[in-house]
Each structure stands twice: as structure tokens, then as C-alpha cells.
Design a protein around this motif. Structure first.
Motif, mmCIF file in Angstrom:
data_model
loop_
_atom_site.group_PDB
_atom_site.id
_atom_site.type_symbol
_atom_site.label_atom_id
_atom_site.label_comp_id
_atom_site.label_asym_id
_atom_site.label_seq_id
_atom_site.Cartn_x
_atom_site.Cartn_y
_atom_site.Cartn_z
ATOM 1 N N GLU A 37 0.902 -1.412 -0.029
ATOM 2 C CA GLU A 37 0.110 0.150 -0.082
ATOM 3 C C GLU A 37 0.904 1.326 -0.044
ATOM 4 O OE1 GLU A 37 -3.877 1.725 2.419
ATOM 5 O OE2 GLU A 37 -2.690 0.360 3.446
ATOM 6 N N GLN A 38 0.539 2.151 -0.888
ATOM 7 C CA GLN A 38 1.341 3.460 -0.939
ATOM 8 C C GLN A 38 0.955 4.417 -0.066
ATOM 9 O OE1 GLN A 38 1.521 5.597 -4.625
ATOM 10 N NE2 GLN A 38 3.517 6.193 -4.516
ATOM 11 N N VAL A 39 1.765 5.037 1.077
ATOM 12 C CA VAL A 39 1.357 5.828 1.900
ATOM 13 C C VAL A 39 2.289 7.272 1.951
ATOM 14 C CG1 VAL A 39 0.448 3.970 3.457
ATOM 15 C CG2 VAL A 39 2.753 4.650 3.705
ATOM 16 N N VAL A 40 2.053 7.950 2.596
ATOM 17 C CA VAL A 40 2.687 9.316 3.118
ATOM 18 C C VAL A 40 2.892 9.148 4.554
ATOM 19 C CG1 VAL A 40 2.886 11.682 3.043
ATOM 20 C CG2 VAL A 40 2.141 10.422 1.031
ATOM 21 N N ILE A 41 3.862 9.550 5.173
ATOM 22 C CA ILE A 41 4.026 9.370 6.570
ATOM 23 C C ILE A 41 4.438 10.711 7.024
ATOM 24 C CG2 ILE A 41 5.574 8.450 8.630
ATOM 25 C CD1 ILE A 41 5.984 6.201 6.994
ATOM 26 N N VAL A 42 3.396 11.330 8.124
ATOM 27 C CA VAL A 42 3.860 12.559 8.967
ATOM 28 C C VAL A 42 4.417 12.163 10.141
ATOM 29 C CG1 VAL A 42 2.876 14.458 10.035
ATOM 30 C CG2 VAL A 42 1.869 13.757 7.921
ATOM 31 N N TRP A 43 5.759 12.321 10.369
ATOM 32 C CA TRP A 43 6.456 12.030 11.438
ATOM 33 C C TRP A 43 6.408 13.096 12.613
ATOM 34 C CZ3 TRP A 43 12.566 12.082 11.582
ATOM 35 C CH2 TRP A 43 13.143 11.735 12.645
ATOM 36 N N HIS A 44 5.552 12.874 13.544
ATOM 37 C CA HIS A 44 5.227 14.066 14.726
ATOM 38 C C HIS A 44 6.424 13.680 15.780
ATOM 39 C CE1 HIS A 44 1.425 15.327 13.634
ATOM 40 N NE2 HIS A 44 1.062 13.990 13.280
ATOM 41 N N LYS A 45 6.997 14.563 16.080
ATOM 42 C CA LYS A 45 7.882 14.709 17.257
ATOM 43 C C LYS A 45 7.490 15.185 18.442
ATOM 44 C CE LYS A 45 11.390 15.174 13.588
ATOM 45 N NZ LYS A 45 12.933 16.085 12.945
ATOM 46 N N CYS A 46 8.297 15.148 19.557
ATOM 47 C CA CYS A 46 7.632 15.673 20.933
ATOM 48 C C CYS A 46 7.744 17.365 20.611
ATOM 49 C CB CYS A 46 8.611 15.495 21.944
ATOM 50 S SG CYS A 46 10.243 16.249 21.912
ATOM 51 N N THR A 47 8.198 18.083 19.593
ATOM 52 C CA THR A 47 8.074 19.430 19.362
ATOM 53 C C THR A 47 7.020 19.787 18.389
ATOM 54 O OG1 THR A 47 9.871 19.065 17.906
ATOM 55 C CG2 THR A 47 10.453 19.728 20.070
ATOM 56 N N ASP A 48 6.266 18.965 18.073
ATOM 57 C CA ASP A 48 5.111 19.347 17.185
ATOM 58 C C ASP A 48 3.702 18.600 17.353
ATOM 59 O OD1 ASP A 48 6.771 17.461 15.282
ATOM 60 O OD2 ASP A 48 5.151 17.402 14.199
ATOM 61 N N LEU A 49 3.430 18.046 18.648
ATOM 62 C CA LEU A 49 2.163 17.359 18.693
ATOM 63 C C LEU A 49 0.976 18.333 18.698
ATOM 64 C CD1 LEU A 49 3.817 15.245 21.666
ATOM 65 C CD2 LEU A 49 3.282 14.689 19.277
ATOM 66 N N ARG A 50 0.684 18.709 17.651
ATOM 67 C CA ARG A 50 -0.503 19.565 17.317
ATOM 68 C C ARG A 50 -1.002 19.309 15.928
ATOM 69 N NH1 ARG A 50 3.908 22.943 15.805
ATOM 70 N NH2 ARG A 50 3.454 23.900 13.970
ATOM 71 N N LEU A 51 -2.092 19.864 15.627
ATOM 72 C CA LEU A 51 -2.859 19.956 14.298
ATOM 73 C C LEU A 51 -2.732 21.388 13.666
ATOM 74 C CD1 LEU A 51 -5.463 17.136 14.297
ATOM 75 C CD2 LEU A 51 -3.237 16.963 13.497
ATOM 76 N N HIS A 52 -3.219 22.222 14.530
ATOM 77 C CA HIS A 52 -3.404 23.670 14.101
ATOM 78 C C HIS A 52 -1.815 24.068 13.451
ATOM 79 C CE1 HIS A 52 -1.621 24.937 17.744
ATOM 80 N NE2 HIS A 52 -1.404 26.252 17.449
ATOM 81 N N ASP A 53 -1.925 24.747 12.215
ATOM 82 C CA ASP A 53 -0.729 25.341 11.732
ATOM 83 C C ASP A 53 0.412 24.466 11.648
ATOM 84 O OD1 ASP A 53 0.749 27.738 10.704
ATOM 85 O OD2 ASP A 53 1.704 28.145 12.622
ATOM 86 N N HIS A 54 -0.058 23.295 11.145
ATOM 87 C CA HIS A 54 0.714 22.157 10.918
ATOM 88 C C HIS A 54 0.930 21.799 9.590
ATOM 89 C CE1 HIS A 54 2.566 18.115 11.599
ATOM 90 N NE2 HIS A 54 2.859 18.605 13.207
ATOM 91 N N GLU A 55 2.176 22.426 8.968
ATOM 92 C CA GLU A 55 2.169 22.380 7.430
ATOM 93 C C GLU A 55 2.441 20.829 6.872
ATOM 94 O OE1 GLU A 55 4.986 24.479 4.059
ATOM 95 O OE2 GLU A 55 5.697 24.465 6.179
ATOM 96 N N THR A 56 3.369 20.089 7.677
ATOM 97 C CA THR A 56 3.317 18.731 7.234
ATOM 98 C C THR A 56 2.252 17.981 6.945
ATOM 99 O OG1 THR A 56 3.960 17.953 9.557
ATOM 100 C CG2 THR A 56 5.790 18.727 8.163
ATOM 101 N N SER A 57 1.333 17.946 7.807
ATOM 102 C CA SER A 57 -0.090 17.382 7.921
ATOM 103 C C SER A 57 -0.781 17.974 6.731
ATOM 104 C CB SER A 57 -1.017 17.532 8.998
ATOM 105 O OG SER A 57 -0.387 16.774 10.276
ATOM 106 N N SER A 58 -0.994 19.064 6.419
ATOM 107 C CA SER A 58 -1.368 19.760 5.297
ATOM 108 C C SER A 58 -1.004 19.404 4.062
ATOM 109 C CB SER A 58 -1.672 21.265 5.203
ATOM 110 O OG SER A 58 -2.169 21.773 6.409
ATOM 111 N N ILE A 59 0.403 19.124 3.829
ATOM 112 C CA ILE A 59 1.147 18.729 2.835
ATOM 113 C C ILE A 59 0.836 17.262 2.396
ATOM 114 C CG2 ILE A 59 3.334 18.205 1.794
ATOM 115 C CD1 ILE A 59 4.487 20.786 2.972
ATOM 116 N N ALA A 60 0.776 16.500 3.431
ATOM 117 C CA ALA A 60 0.601 14.783 3.412
ATOM 118 C C ALA A 60 -0.758 14.489 2.933
ATOM 119 C CB ALA A 60 0.613 14.304 4.845
ATOM 120 N N HIS A 61 -1.847 15.427 3.601
ATOM 121 C CA HIS A 61 -3.137 15.063 3.164
ATOM 122 C C HIS A 61 -3.609 15.580 2.059
ATOM 123 C CE1 HIS A 61 -4.524 13.183 6.777
ATOM 124 N NE2 HIS A 61 -3.799 13.574 7.448
ATOM 125 N N ALA A 62 -2.869 16.419 1.255
ATOM 126 C CA ALA A 62 -3.113 17.085 -0.154
ATOM 127 C C ALA A 62 -2.749 16.239 -0.968
ATOM 128 C CB ALA A 62 -2.139 18.307 -0.168
#
Length: 315
Positions: free
Chosen positions: A36-61
Motif C-alpha cells: 500500500e502506498q502511503v505518506v508518513i507524517v513524523w510527529h516529534k515531541c516538538t510538534d504534537l498539534r494539528l493547527h498550523d501544521h504544514e506537514t499534515s496539510s502537505i501529506a493530506h493534499a
């Protein structure tokens, strides 16, 4: 804010990967095509959020299934060589666990999961490369030496499997690319000088919005990220015990009951800045003096946002 607990997290995911014997070139190609082809958003301890989270927006796009990943790497809880104290203490670890639970619950509201793995981070990515055809992994950039070395180890693992690690800047008020071009040649020696410079010659970027409802990509339907649920580690399992028992995080001296997570962070921003009007009425700043009206020790003399800012939850 209500305190989140591990019992709130009913769908955390993990795996113990058993190495498989090497496959023939033909079967390896067939397996790769079936992954299965996937994209991974690697959350670290310094970005445990969803608002203003560019990597999540890029991955889901991309429209591809997205794995939101967090790794409890033993390295960050191991004793330091000199002092024998853990890199992450009891209070911060508790705050981290609460933050992970809150991120999971926020993702769950959008039909997503937070997949929590245990072990060395680069080994986790090795396992994921075996199970999935990863289009790319996106995460936020780091600035400190140990974090940078971890990024390079992960990059090397991914590169071996033909996967790109894409890093984005995302934990400062001003974006690195928006700072004045000559700033690094003559970096200001004080905060006030830096603030005046960026206020005059830079700007704060607009917040990156979360995907709208209906625009979130589905989670994967196969592999370990679709495996049976597992629980979060306890403080004792992270090695944070005193005489066999995990120390309590309650401290009566604390001026604020800090609770980890994006929800609590944004709630305190709203409470202190807007409802209490704290910046104009009580705020003193970092001034350390016992003079009445200028003492920073008081419960409302400072914003008390530091723990959330350290985990990048209140930007």
C-alpha cells in the motif's frame, strides 16, 4: 483543561516486526507492487498539534493514505552518562504522554489515527519501509545536535529504500526564510534588538490551516499501522521510577496546573490573553525582582506558556 490519560487512547497502534528471509528479485518486485502506498507524517515531541501544521496539510493534499507517526525512542529516556539522570524526567514525560493522547483524540475527530511505536526511531522506519510503499516522509526541521543526528540516521534508512525525507521549518514565530538577509552576518546580541529588526523588516506568516472536513486522506488499510490497538507506555516502562515507583508530578508550588496537549495550550492562550486580559493587567515579563508590581514569581505575572511552547503546541 481536563487531564488526558492513557485510558482515553483506545486506538493507538504499534507493532513488533519479525525479520523475514530475503526474497528473490522477482518476488521482491511483486511484493513492492502489492504494498500500500502511503505518506508518513513524523510527529516529534516538538510538534504534537494539528493547527498550523504544514506537514499534515502537505501529506493530506496528496490524497494518499497518511500515517501519523510518533515514536517513543528509548534514547530520549536513557540516563545521561555524567549525572545518571534521565534525558526526560518524570514531569516532562507525563506532559509528553498527555500531549500524545490529546493529539490522538484530535486526529480521531477527523477519522485519523496516531500510530505510536516503541523502539529506536531508525529501526521503526526500517520496518515501515518493509511494509509499505512510502511516497515520502515529512517532518519538521531540527536545530540541536542530537536531533539533527537522528534526522540523518532516519534519512539514511529512507534513502536506502528510495524514500525521501522532506523537512519543513515550523516551530518559530518568524519563518527562517523570512528573516532579513543580512541578519546572520550581524546577529543582534539582545532580544530587544532582534525584535525591532524583525518587526521592521519581516512579517509573521499566515497560519497553515488544517484540511477541511472531507479533505482528510484515509488511514492505511493494511500493515502494522492497521494492526490491533496497544496502550501507551507507563512512566515505569520508560524507566522513570524512584524506589520502584513513578514519582508524582503534582507540585503544590506550581502556579498553573500544566496539562500537556494542544487543546490545553490553546485554552490557556484564550484564558490568559483574552478572558483575563493578562498581558495588559498582570504581565510583568522575565524581570526577576521582589519589587511589588515588578516580580515575575506571581501566578499571573508571566504567561506560563513555556511548557506548551517547548512542545510547540501554542504557536
Amino acid at each position: 483543561a481536563e487531564r488526558a490519560s492513557a485510558s482515553d487512547a483506545s486506538h493507538f497502534h504499534s507493532t513488533v516486526q519479525t525479520p523475514r528471509p530475503p526474497a528473490s528479485p522477482a518476488s521482491a518486485l511483486s511484493e513492492e507492487m502489492q504494498k500500500e502506498q502511503v505518506v508518513i507524517v513524523w510527529h516529534k515531541c516538538t510538534d504534537l498539534r494539528l493547527h498550523d501544521h504544514e506537514t499534515s496539510s502537505i501529506a493530506h493534499a496528496t490524497g494518499l493514505p497518511v500515517i501519523h507517526l510518533f515514536v517513543f525512542d528509548p534514547f530520549w529516556f536513557a540516563p545521561l552518562p555524567l549525572t545518571k539522570l534521565p534525558k526526560t524526567g518524570v514531569h516532562r514525560a507525563t506532559f509528553l504522554l498527555e500531549s500524545v493522547v490529546n493529539l490522538h483524540l484530535n486526529l480521531q475527530r477527523h477519522g485519523q489515527r496516531l500510530h505510536v511505536f516503541h523502539g529506536p526511531t531508525e529501526e521503526i522506519f526500517k520496518h515501515l519501509c518493509v511494509e509499505y510503499q512510502i511516497k515520502f516522509v515529512c517532518a519538521f526541521s531540527e536545530v540541536c545536535s542530537q536531533e539533527l543526528r537522528l534526522d540523518e540516521r532516519v534519512r539514511a534508512v529512507l534513502a536506502t529504500n528510495g524514500v525521501q525525507l522532506r523537512l519543513y521549518w515550523g516551530f518559530t514565530l518568524y519563518h527562517l526564510d523570512d528573516l532579513p538577509a543580512d541578519l546572520m552576518r550581524r546577529f543582534p546580541k539582545t532580544y530587544s534588538a532582534f525584535r525591532r529588526l524583525v518587526e521592521e523588516r519581516s512579517r509573521v506568516r499566515a497560519e497553515v490551516r488544517c484540511p477541511e472536513d472531507g479533505c482528510w486522506s484515509p488511514p492505511p488499510t493494511s500493515g502494522s499501522a492497521h494492526a490491533s490497538a496497544t496502550r501507551l507506555p507507563t512512566l515505569a516502562e520508560l524507566g522513570l521510577c524512584v524506589d520502584g515507583q513513578a514519582a508524582s508530578r503534582v507540585d503544590e508550588r506550581a502556579p498553573v496546573a500544566w496539562v500537556g496537549g494542544e487543546q490545553a495550550a490553546l485554552g490557556w492562550v484564550q484564558e490568559y490573553i483574552w478572558r483575563r486580559d493578562g498581558l495588559s493587567r498582570q504581565y510583568v515579563g522575565a524581570t526577576n525582582t521582589m519589587t511589588e508590581g515588578k516580580c515575575a514569581i506571581g501566578a499571573e505575572s508571566t504567561t506560563k506558556l513555556s511548557p506548551w511552547l517547548a512542545h510547540d503546541q501554542a504557536v
